[in-house]
Scaffold this motif. Structure first.
Motif, mmCIF file in Angstrom:
data_model
loop_
_atom_site.group_PDB
_atom_site.id
_atom_site.type_symbol
_atom_site.label_atom_id
_atom_site.label_comp_id
_atom_site.label_asym_id
_atom_site.label_seq_id
_atom_site.Cartn_x
_atom_site.Cartn_y
_atom_site.Cartn_z
ATOM 1 N N GLY A 166 0.998 -1.262 0.011
ATOM 2 C CA GLY A 166 0.071 0.043 0.201
ATOM 3 C C GLY A 166 0.499 1.570 0.754
ATOM 4 O O GLY A 166 0.384 2.413 -0.914
ATOM 5 N N PHE A 167 2.086 0.934 0.987
ATOM 6 C CA PHE A 167 2.456 2.419 0.909
ATOM 7 C C PHE A 167 3.575 2.522 -0.779
ATOM 8 O O PHE A 167 3.306 3.779 -0.973
ATOM 9 C CB PHE A 167 3.635 2.200 1.662
ATOM 10 N N VAL A 168 4.278 1.766 -1.017
ATOM 11 C CA VAL A 168 5.110 1.984 -2.749
ATOM 12 C C VAL A 168 3.888 2.097 -3.509
ATOM 13 O O VAL A 168 4.183 3.028 -4.717
ATOM 14 C CB VAL A 168 5.591 -0.172 -2.728
ATOM 15 N N ALA A 169 2.713 1.235 -3.355
ATOM 16 C CA ALA A 169 1.845 2.106 -4.971
ATOM 17 C C ALA A 169 1.144 3.475 -4.218
ATOM 18 O O ALA A 169 1.158 3.771 -5.507
ATOM 19 C CB ALA A 169 0.206 1.354 -4.443
ATOM 20 N N GLY A 170 0.807 3.638 -2.955
ATOM 21 C CA GLY A 170 0.354 5.054 -3.379
ATOM 22 C C GLY A 170 1.278 6.276 -3.418
ATOM 23 O O GLY A 170 1.068 6.669 -3.815
ATOM 24 N N SER A 171 2.699 5.297 -2.731
ATOM 25 C CA SER A 171 3.708 6.632 -3.464
ATOM 26 C C SER A 171 4.542 6.789 -4.571
ATOM 27 O O SER A 171 4.309 8.364 -5.547
ATOM 28 C CB SER A 171 5.776 5.843 -2.253
ATOM 29 N N THR A 172 4.181 5.723 -5.246
ATOM 30 C CA THR A 172 4.083 6.071 -6.844
ATOM 31 C C THR A 172 3.215 6.565 -7.174
ATOM 32 O O THR A 172 3.672 7.835 -8.376
ATOM 33 C CB THR A 172 4.394 4.156 -7.112
ATOM 34 N N GLY A 173 2.269 6.724 -7.518
ATOM 35 C CA GLY A 173 0.699 7.098 -8.169
ATOM 36 C C GLY A 173 0.971 8.368 -7.532
ATOM 37 O O GLY A 173 0.112 9.424 -8.246
ATOM 38 N N ALA A 174 1.477 8.737 -5.713
ATOM 39 C CA ALA A 174 0.880 10.161 -5.862
ATOM 40 C C ALA A 174 1.878 11.348 -6.448
ATOM 41 O O ALA A 174 2.543 12.062 -7.074
ATOM 42 C CB ALA A 174 1.472 10.022 -4.073
ATOM 43 N N MET A 175 3.149 10.366 -6.641
ATOM 44 C CA MET A 175 4.958 10.838 -7.400
ATOM 45 C C MET A 175 4.505 11.087 -9.349
ATOM 46 O O MET A 175 3.992 12.636 -9.157
ATOM 47 C CB MET A 175 5.626 10.514 -7.258
ATOM 48 N N GLN B 165 -7.641 18.885 -8.052
ATOM 49 C CA GLN B 165 -7.753 17.623 -7.093
ATOM 50 C C GLN B 165 -9.377 16.137 -8.444
ATOM 51 O O GLN B 165 -7.828 15.539 -8.214
ATOM 52 C CB GLN B 165 -9.316 18.424 -6.267
ATOM 53 N N VAL B 166 -9.198 17.088 -9.014
ATOM 54 C CA VAL B 166 -10.032 15.515 -10.068
ATOM 55 C C VAL B 166 -8.955 15.321 -11.143
ATOM 56 O O VAL B 166 -8.693 14.046 -11.189
ATOM 57 C CB VAL B 166 -10.975 16.774 -10.824
ATOM 58 N N PRO B 167 -8.306 15.909 -11.822
ATOM 59 C CA PRO B 167 -6.986 15.008 -12.234
ATOM 60 C C PRO B 167 -6.415 14.838 -11.604
ATOM 61 O O PRO B 167 -5.639 13.029 -11.893
ATOM 62 C CB PRO B 167 -6.149 16.090 -13.656
ATOM 63 N N LEU B 168 -5.767 15.157 -10.260
ATOM 64 C CA LEU B 168 -5.146 14.470 -9.181
ATOM 65 C C LEU B 168 -5.224 13.222 -8.715
ATOM 66 O O LEU B 168 -4.707 12.187 -8.809
ATOM 67 C CB LEU B 168 -4.410 15.319 -8.196
ATOM 68 N N ASN B 169 -6.909 13.406 -8.476
ATOM 69 C CA ASN B 169 -7.180 11.713 -7.916
ATOM 70 C C ASN B 169 -7.331 11.172 -9.263
ATOM 71 O O ASN B 169 -7.242 9.863 -8.579
ATOM 72 C CB ASN B 169 -9.009 12.240 -7.559
ATOM 73 N N MET B 170 -7.750 11.588 -10.301
ATOM 74 C CA MET B 170 -8.072 10.365 -11.591
ATOM 75 C C MET B 170 -7.005 9.718 -11.550
ATOM 76 O O MET B 170 -6.155 8.420 -11.731
ATOM 77 C CB MET B 170 -8.534 11.532 -12.510
ATOM 78 N N VAL B 171 -5.418 10.286 -11.509
ATOM 79 C CA VAL B 171 -4.048 9.825 -12.313
ATOM 80 C C VAL B 171 -3.800 9.109 -10.880
ATOM 81 O O VAL B 171 -3.202 8.501 -10.982
ATOM 82 C CB VAL B 171 -3.108 11.280 -11.990
ATOM 83 N N ARG B 172 -3.774 9.898 -9.604
ATOM 84 C CA ARG B 172 -3.544 8.434 -8.617
ATOM 85 C C ARG B 172 -4.102 7.453 -8.019
ATOM 86 O O ARG B 172 -3.748 7.002 -8.168
ATOM 87 C CB ARG B 172 -3.300 10.060 -7.522
ATOM 88 N N PHE B 173 -5.393 7.711 -8.386
ATOM 89 C CA PHE B 173 -5.803 6.219 -7.988
ATOM 90 C C PHE B 173 -6.060 5.389 -8.999
ATOM 91 O O PHE B 173 -5.952 3.971 -8.985
ATOM 92 C CB PHE B 173 -7.814 6.195 -7.827
ATOM 93 N N ILE B 174 -6.062 5.435 -10.312
ATOM 94 C CA ILE B 174 -5.844 4.324 -11.293
ATOM 95 C C ILE B 174 -4.230 3.868 -11.195
ATOM 96 O O ILE B 174 -3.998 2.928 -11.803
ATOM 97 C CB ILE B 174 -5.787 5.572 -12.880
ATOM 98 N N SER B 175 -3.794 4.574 -11.267
ATOM 99 C CA SER B 175 -1.713 4.446 -11.143
ATOM 100 C C SER B 175 -1.464 3.275 -10.051
ATOM 101 O O SER B 175 -0.946 2.887 -9.431
ATOM 102 C CB SER B 175 -0.870 5.835 -11.109
ATOM 103 N N VAL B 176 -2.398 3.949 -8.451
ATOM 104 C CA VAL B 176 -2.425 3.312 -7.538
ATOM 105 C C VAL B 176 -2.649 1.990 -7.859
ATOM 106 O O VAL B 176 -2.299 0.746 -7.291
ATOM 107 C CB VAL B 176 -2.913 4.042 -6.383
ATOM 108 N N GLU B 177 -3.770 1.257 -8.343
ATOM 109 C CA GLU B 177 -4.463 0.622 -8.313
ATOM 110 C C GLU B 177 -3.980 -0.414 -9.879
ATOM 111 O O GLU B 177 -3.257 -1.643 -9.459
ATOM 112 C CB GLU B 177 -6.356 0.080 -9.433
ATOM 113 N N TRP B 178 -3.405 -0.358 -10.299
ATOM 114 C CA TRP B 178 -2.168 -0.252 -11.447
ATOM 115 C C TRP B 178 -1.292 -0.810 -10.859
ATOM 116 O O TRP B 178 -0.369 -2.380 -10.484
ATOM 117 C CB TRP B 178 -1.627 0.443 -12.041
ATOM 118 N N CYS B 179 -0.377 -0.473 -9.874
ATOM 119 C CA CYS B 179 0.906 -0.469 -8.465
ATOM 120 C C CYS B 179 0.357 -1.678 -7.975
ATOM 121 O O CYS B 179 1.222 -2.639 -8.000
ATOM 122 C CB CYS B 179 1.585 0.377 -8.110
ATOM 123 N N LYS B 180 -1.214 -1.191 -7.555
ATOM 124 C CA LYS B 180 -1.301 -2.651 -6.632
ATOM 125 C C LYS B 180 -1.319 -4.302 -7.337
ATOM 126 O O LYS B 180 -1.184 -4.702 -6.755
ATOM 127 C CB LYS B 180 -2.558 -2.660 -6.067
#
Length: 332
Positions: free
Chosen positions: A35-44, A310-325
């Motif tokens: 969760g930490f790795v996926a969250g960090s990657t998607g967030a960056m 917030q809108v594009p940030l959340n879209m890129v972040r959550f999609i990236s986190v889902e992909w990383c997971k």
């Protein structure tokens, strides 16, 4: 017919698993580090994409404050420029790269703050008692989001402070600029010049904002995803994740802007050269003085860029986190 029935049952199980994950029923417990790795990657990734919008938002929020002295003295500021005008002024006076001022500190913040809150949210959801049907109700998701936001903000406040100061530096006269060379230099100079505890200046509104934003983002994303999966019959994929993250972004922007404005002003404020007094004593004092001297609408300064971020940030972040997971699913 038997083969067709088996295939249909397989699809039902697959979609059911996706719905279960969105509702808090993960079919397979993930290791906390994932969760930490996926969250960090998607967030960056999302932070790098939306950094110029974030910088414009901070400049708009600080307009009229002059590090608090104007708001505290009672002087009535002129109407703030809009989002496009603010961005144009940054490019005009600081160049196109001025929009990326503080990017290093932002990435440092994304890795520490956002990575921690994603990891904490997964841990808290796992530990939270489920309903008899194995689902996690929305109010419990919200509690997990509040807790994860507080933990992430406490960990990430130093990087957040460095980012806000670097983003705000360009609006100050040259003789008042801090001129940090990067995120690490900012942290070292804050410790050397102001003391270690100064790294947690503005931690109160940061934690408050993070709790609201994280609860809005995480709980609304999970709930929206579950509803979309249930009502549309779609499988868990890009379309579902995009819709859920869009809803989460709008809600997060609306709920967080007043506290976000206070956080920006508290982190960028400087003491009076004569008295040494700081213009604001805390979050409520900052919001009260802002409303008193600039009007009630001032607490929503920067709402358009906040939403646009917030809108594009959340879209890129959550999609990236889902992909990383998904990519990390095979690692133990």
């Amino acid at each position: 017919r038997r083969a067709g029935a088996r295939l249909e049952r397989g699809r039902t199980v697959s979609n059911g698993g996706s719905r279960a994950m969105a509702a808090g029923q993960a079919p397979k417990k993930q290791a906390p580090w994932k969760g930490f790795v996926a969250g960090s990657t998607g967030a960056m990734l999302s932070g790098a994409v939306t950094h110029p919008i974030d910088l414009v938002k901070v400049r708009m929020q600080l307009y009229g404050a002059q590090d608090g002295f104007q708001a505290a003295s009672g002087a009535k500021p002129s109407a703030p420029p809009g989002m496009l005008k603010t961005g144009y002024n940054v490019i005009k006076h600081e160049g196109a790269l001025g929009l990326y001022r503080g990017l290093g500190a932002s990435l440092m913040r994304q890795a520490s703050f956002i990575g921690t809150k994603f990891g904490a949210y997964d841990l808290l959801k796992t530990a939270m008692p489920k309903d008899p049907d194995g689902a996690l109700p929305f109010w419990k998701m919200t509690l997990c989001g509040l807790g994860a936001g507080a933990i992430g903000a406490a960990v990430g406040n130093p990087a957040d402070l460095a980012m806000v100061r670097m983003q705000a530096d360009g609006r100050l006269p040259k003789e008042l600029r801090r001129n940090y060379r990067g995120g690490a230099d900012a942290l070292l100079r804050v410790v050397r010049e102001e003391g270690v505890l100064a790294l947690w200046r503005g931690c109160g509104p940061t934690v408050n904002r993070a709790m609201i934003v994280t609860a809005s983002q995480m709980a609304v994303y999970d709930k929206s995803k579950a509803v979309i999966l249930r009502e549309s019959g779609l499988s868990d994929g890009l379309a579902v994740q995009t819709g859920a993250s869009f809803i989460a972004g709008v809600v997060a922007a609306l709920t967080s802007n007043p506290i976000d404005l206070a956080k920006s002003r508290l982190m960028s404020m400087k003491p009076d050269k004569t008295t040494g007094a700081l213009p604001y004593s805390g979050t409520l004092d900052c919001i009260a003085k802002t409303v008193r001297h600039e009007g009630i609408g001032a607490v929503y300064k920067g709402l358009i860029p906040t939403t646009a971020r917030q809108v594009p940030l959340n879209m890129v972040r959550f999609i990236s986190v889902e992909w990383c997971k998904k990519a990390l699913a095979g690692f133990d």
